[in-house]
Design a protein around this motif. Sequence first.
Motif, short mmCIF file in Angstrom:
data_model
loop_
_atom_site.label_atom_id
_atom_site.label_comp_id
_atom_site.label_asym_id
_atom_site.label_seq_id
_atom_site.Cartn_x
_atom_site.Cartn_y
_atom_site.Cartn_z
N VAL A 1 -9.83 -0.80 8.16
CA VAL A 1 -9.20 -2.17 7.54
C VAL A 1 -9.75 -2.66 6.27
O VAL A 1 -8.71 -2.83 5.41
N ILE A 2 -11.07 -2.19 5.96
CA ILE A 2 -11.34 -2.53 4.51
C ILE A 2 -10.64 -1.74 3.42
O ILE A 2 -10.37 -2.31 2.34
N PHE A 3 -10.61 -0.54 3.84
CA PHE A 3 -9.84 0.42 2.84
C PHE A 3 -8.46 -0.29 2.59
O PHE A 3 -7.62 -0.20 1.40
N ALA A 4 -7.59 -0.61 3.83
CA ALA A 4 -6.38 -0.84 3.60
C ALA A 4 -6.35 -2.35 2.78
O ALA A 4 -5.46 -2.45 2.05
N LEU A 5 -7.14 -3.29 3.30
CA LEU A 5 -7.01 -4.61 2.84
C LEU A 5 -7.29 -4.40 0.96
O LEU A 5 -7.25 -5.45 0.30
N VAL A 6 -8.15 -3.19 0.76
CA VAL A 6 -8.29 -3.28 -0.81
C VAL A 6 -7.14 -2.59 -1.25
O VAL A 6 -6.65 -3.01 -2.57
N SER A 7 -6.88 -1.50 -0.58
CA SER A 7 -5.65 -0.64 -1.56
C SER A 7 -4.31 -1.11 -1.18
O SER A 7 -3.86 -0.68 -2.33
N ILE A 8 -3.95 -1.70 -0.27
CA ILE A 8 -2.64 -2.00 -0.36
C ILE A 8 -2.18 -3.08 -1.27
O ILE A 8 -1.20 -3.06 -2.08
N PRO A 9 -3.17 -4.16 -1.34
CA PRO A 9 -2.63 -5.24 -2.18
C PRO A 9 -2.78 -4.65 -3.63
O PRO A 9 -1.76 -5.02 -4.52
N LEU A 10 -3.50 -3.78 -4.11
CA LEU A 10 -3.40 -3.13 -5.43
C LEU A 10 -2.25 -2.34 -5.63
O LEU A 10 -1.91 -2.40 -6.88
N ALA A 11 -1.87 -1.58 -4.71
CA ALA A 11 -0.60 -0.87 -4.89
C ALA A 11 0.54 -1.77 -4.70
O ALA A 11 1.24 -1.48 -5.58
N VAL A 12 0.63 -3.15 -4.24
CA VAL A 12 1.68 -4.08 -4.20
C VAL A 12 1.71 -4.50 -5.66
O VAL A 12 2.76 -4.75 -6.23
N VAL A 13 0.56 -4.86 -6.36
CA VAL A 13 0.84 -5.49 -7.66
C VAL A 13 0.96 -4.28 -8.43
O VAL A 13 1.85 -4.64 -9.32
N LEU A 14 0.79 -3.01 -8.67
CA LEU A 14 1.12 -2.13 -9.34
C LEU A 14 2.69 -1.92 -9.11
O LEU A 14 3.44 -1.66 -10.22
N LEU A 15 3.32 -1.92 -8.07
CA LEU A 15 4.62 -1.82 -7.92
C LEU A 15 5.50 -3.03 -8.53
O LEU A 15 6.36 -2.78 -9.27
N ILE A 16 4.84 -4.27 -8.24
CA ILE A 16 5.74 -5.25 -8.74
C ILE A 16 5.70 -5.28 -10.33
O ILE A 16 6.68 -5.49 -10.90
N TYR A 17 4.59 -4.96 -10.93
CA TYR A 17 4.35 -4.87 -12.54
C TYR A 17 5.36 -3.86 -12.98
O TYR A 17 5.85 -3.96 -13.95
N PHE A 18 5.46 -2.55 -12.36
CA PHE A 18 6.24 -1.56 -12.50
C PHE A 18 7.67 -2.16 -12.63
O PHE A 18 8.44 -1.81 -13.53
N PHE A 19 8.07 -2.68 -11.59
CA PHE A 19 9.49 -3.25 -11.40
C PHE A 19 9.85 -4.20 -12.62
O PHE A 19 11.12 -4.04 -13.36
N ASN A 20 8.99 -5.07 -12.86
CA ASN A 20 9.17 -6.01 -13.75
C ASN A 20 9.16 -5.44 -15.25
O ASN A 20 9.72 -6.42 -16.33
N HIS A 21 8.28 -4.56 -15.42
CA HIS A 21 8.41 -4.08 -16.91
C HIS A 21 8.94 -2.49 -17.19
O HIS A 21 8.46 -2.04 -18.32
N ARG A 22 9.50 -1.98 -16.22
CA ARG A 22 10.20 -0.73 -16.29
C ARG A 22 10.81 -0.39 -17.46
O ARG A 22 11.00 0.92 -18.11
#
Length: 225
Positions: free
Chosen positions: A33-54
């Motif tokens: 649960v801790i692993f997911a709560l840390v990794s998933i939000p960071l992955a989502v931030v990466l995706l959003i930033y990539f989409f917006n700046h591709r």
Amino acid sequence: MMGLILTFAIAHSGLASLRMAAEAKIGARLYRVIFALVSIPLAVVLLIYFFNHRYDGVQLWNVQGISGVNEFVLVLSAISFLFLYPATFNLTEVAAIKKPEVHLFETGITRICRHPQMIGQCLWGIAHALWLGTSFTVTTAIALVIYHLFAVWHGDRRLFKRYGDAFLAVKARTSILPFVAIAQGRQQLVFSEFVRPAYIGVAITVVLFRWLHPIAIGAAANVNW
């Protein structure tokens, strides 16, 4: 983008390296649960930033108008997801419904490549860099591939620490590069292993991702990053 990828890499691999010690203290489910709560939000931030700046940076090439390129990119992207997501086969463990465990796989896609996520990331990077052609996308793809190459070493190290000689035996029968162990006679394909719900699920996910892709890009554009 490099900073975001570095942050994700430190958090993701750092927590992975602490897994054995953490599970001994807090249990496998809470660790997951801790692993997911840390990794998933960071992955989502990466995706959003990539989409917006591709399309940021320098336009190195533009092949979007060339016949067949779109189809090639779509096929390559679909193949990349087939390599990227076998790690989600045990969904009940991923969701911590069932006790999460570390598995020493030597079946299915692992016969083709011991680290399918690394290959999937390379294919994803090639497809997106080819299609978008910007320095931002190329830099992102290279950084992600470098991280996954590190993850290959890191993952093998953790598996050896956990399984010892049993892992070395699997390592000797598999390869990092796709189909090398098969070509050398150290491994063989068993096609029946690919007839399982998990692979069907990944194939359905690929179709859904394609359908949701413009929706995700539109949603990311609403985030002012």
